[in-house]
Scaffold this motif. Sequence first.
Motif, PDB file in Angstrom:
ATOM      1  N   HIS A  45     -36.793 -20.771  -5.245  1.00  0.00           N
ATOM      2  CA  HIS A  45     -36.425 -22.166  -5.062  1.00  0.00           C
ATOM      3  C   HIS A  45     -35.163 -22.323  -4.218  1.00  0.00           C
ATOM      4  CE1 HIS A  45     -39.609 -22.925  -7.875  1.00  0.00           C
ATOM      5  NE2 HIS A  45     -39.512 -24.203  -7.578  1.00  0.00           N
ATOM      6  N   THR A  46     -34.266 -21.375  -4.281  1.00  0.00           N
ATOM      7  CA  THR A  46     -33.096 -21.405  -3.406  1.00  0.00           C
ATOM      8  C   THR A  46     -33.553 -21.361  -1.945  1.00  0.00           C
ATOM      9  OG1 THR A  46     -31.705 -20.350  -5.068  1.00  0.00           O
ATOM     10  CG2 THR A  46     -30.955 -20.211  -2.798  1.00  0.00           C
ATOM     11  N   GLY A  47     -34.574 -20.559  -1.692  1.00  0.00           N
ATOM     12  CA  GLY A  47     -35.127 -20.483  -0.339  1.00  0.00           C
ATOM     13  C   GLY A  47     -35.777 -21.776   0.119  1.00  0.00           C
ATOM     14  N   TYR A  48     -36.171 -22.623  -0.833  1.00  0.00           N
ATOM     15  CA  TYR A  48     -36.778 -23.915  -0.499  1.00  0.00           C
ATOM     16  C   TYR A  48     -35.725 -24.999  -0.274  1.00  0.00           C
ATOM     17  CZ  TYR A  48     -40.863 -21.689  -2.733  1.00  0.00           C
ATOM     18  OH  TYR A  48     -41.859 -20.834  -3.103  1.00  0.00           O
ATOM     19  N   VAL A 105     -33.291 -25.696  -2.749  1.00  0.00           N
ATOM     20  CA  VAL A 105     -32.849 -26.189  -4.052  1.00  0.00           C
ATOM     21  C   VAL A 105     -31.467 -25.609  -4.343  1.00  0.00           C
ATOM     22  CG1 VAL A 105     -33.363 -26.173  -6.533  1.00  0.00           C
ATOM     23  CG2 VAL A 105     -35.225 -26.381  -4.870  1.00  0.00           C
ATOM     24  N   SER A 106     -30.576 -26.450  -4.846  1.00  0.00           N
ATOM     25  CA  SER A 106     -29.236 -25.993  -5.200  1.00  0.00           C
ATOM     26  C   SER A 106     -29.113 -25.873  -6.718  1.00  0.00           C
ATOM     27  CB  SER A 106     -28.177 -26.968  -4.679  1.00  0.00           C
ATOM     28  OG  SER A 106     -28.159 -28.147  -5.458  1.00  0.00           O
ATOM     29  N   ARG A 107     -28.067 -25.232  -7.150  1.00  0.00           N
ATOM     30  CA  ARG A 107     -27.805 -25.068  -8.584  1.00  0.00           C
ATOM     31  C   ARG A 107     -27.760 -26.428  -9.290  1.00  0.00           C
ATOM     32  NH1 ARG A 107     -24.998 -21.079 -11.904  1.00  0.00           N
ATOM     33  NH2 ARG A 107     -25.190 -19.712 -10.115  1.00  0.00           N
ATOM     34  N   PHE A 116     -31.051 -28.196 -10.701  1.00  0.00           N
ATOM     35  CA  PHE A 116     -31.773 -27.750 -11.890  1.00  0.00           C
ATOM     36  C   PHE A 116     -31.548 -28.666 -13.095  1.00  0.00           C
ATOM     37  CE2 PHE A 116     -31.965 -23.918  -9.332  1.00  0.00           C
ATOM     38  CZ  PHE A 116     -33.298 -23.578  -9.489  1.00  0.00           C
ATOM     39  N   GLU A 117     -30.417 -29.365 -13.151  1.00  0.00           N
ATOM     40  CA  GLU A 117     -30.161 -30.273 -14.276  1.00  0.00           C
ATOM     41  C   GLU A 117     -31.183 -31.412 -14.312  1.00  0.00           C
ATOM     42  OE1 GLU A 117     -29.149 -33.429 -16.639  1.00  0.00           O
ATOM     43  OE2 GLU A 117     -28.817 -33.635 -14.490  1.00  0.00           O
ATOM     44  N   PRO A 118     -31.414 -32.128 -13.205  1.00  0.00           N
ATOM     45  CA  PRO A 118     -32.429 -33.184 -13.280  1.00  0.00           C
ATOM     46  C   PRO A 118     -33.841 -32.631 -13.507  1.00  0.00           C
ATOM     47  CG  PRO A 118     -31.526 -33.039 -11.049  1.00  0.00           C
ATOM     48  CD  PRO A 118     -30.710 -32.151 -11.919  1.00  0.00           C
ATOM     49  N   VAL A 119     -34.112 -31.434 -13.016  1.00  0.00           N
ATOM     50  CA  VAL A 119     -35.422 -30.819 -13.262  1.00  0.00           C
ATOM     51  C   VAL A 119     -35.589 -30.576 -14.759  1.00  0.00           C
ATOM     52  CG1 VAL A 119     -36.821 -28.740 -12.916  1.00  0.00           C
ATOM     53  CG2 VAL A 119     -35.674 -29.810 -10.973  1.00  0.00           C
TER      54      VAL A 119
END
Length: 118
Positions: free
Chosen positions: A85-88, A90-92, A95-98
């Motif tokens: 997901h970092t490669g997509y 996505v940042s750290r 992950f909270e809203p996910v």
Amino acid sequence: MGNFLSDAEKTAIRETVAAAKQGIDALVEDFYTRLFELEPSLRPLFATDLGDQRKKLVSMLVSIVGLLDKPDPLLQAARALGKRHTGYGVSRDDFEPVGSALIGALASAAAEQWDYDK
């Protein structure tokens, strides 16, 4: 790595996901609706058609439940998922809203079994 979840917590997770699977399409739809409401900036990271993404989410949930008694492989799988997901893009912080969207969708889909607040 030792056990990070109690037997009761693992049972609760299994029961919640089993109950949610009865309406898995609604669960997945609810998850993405919640996610994009919580964090609209994440929407561009996904294809317009979420069909394949929905299948991946279901597969991931099934995999997690299958690895609850195997913390080392579960952690390895989670790390690999995070790395992908970092490669997509996505940042750290994403992950909270996910997590919030997933918990909300699971709570809604498995309302009778849900015991997260206790």
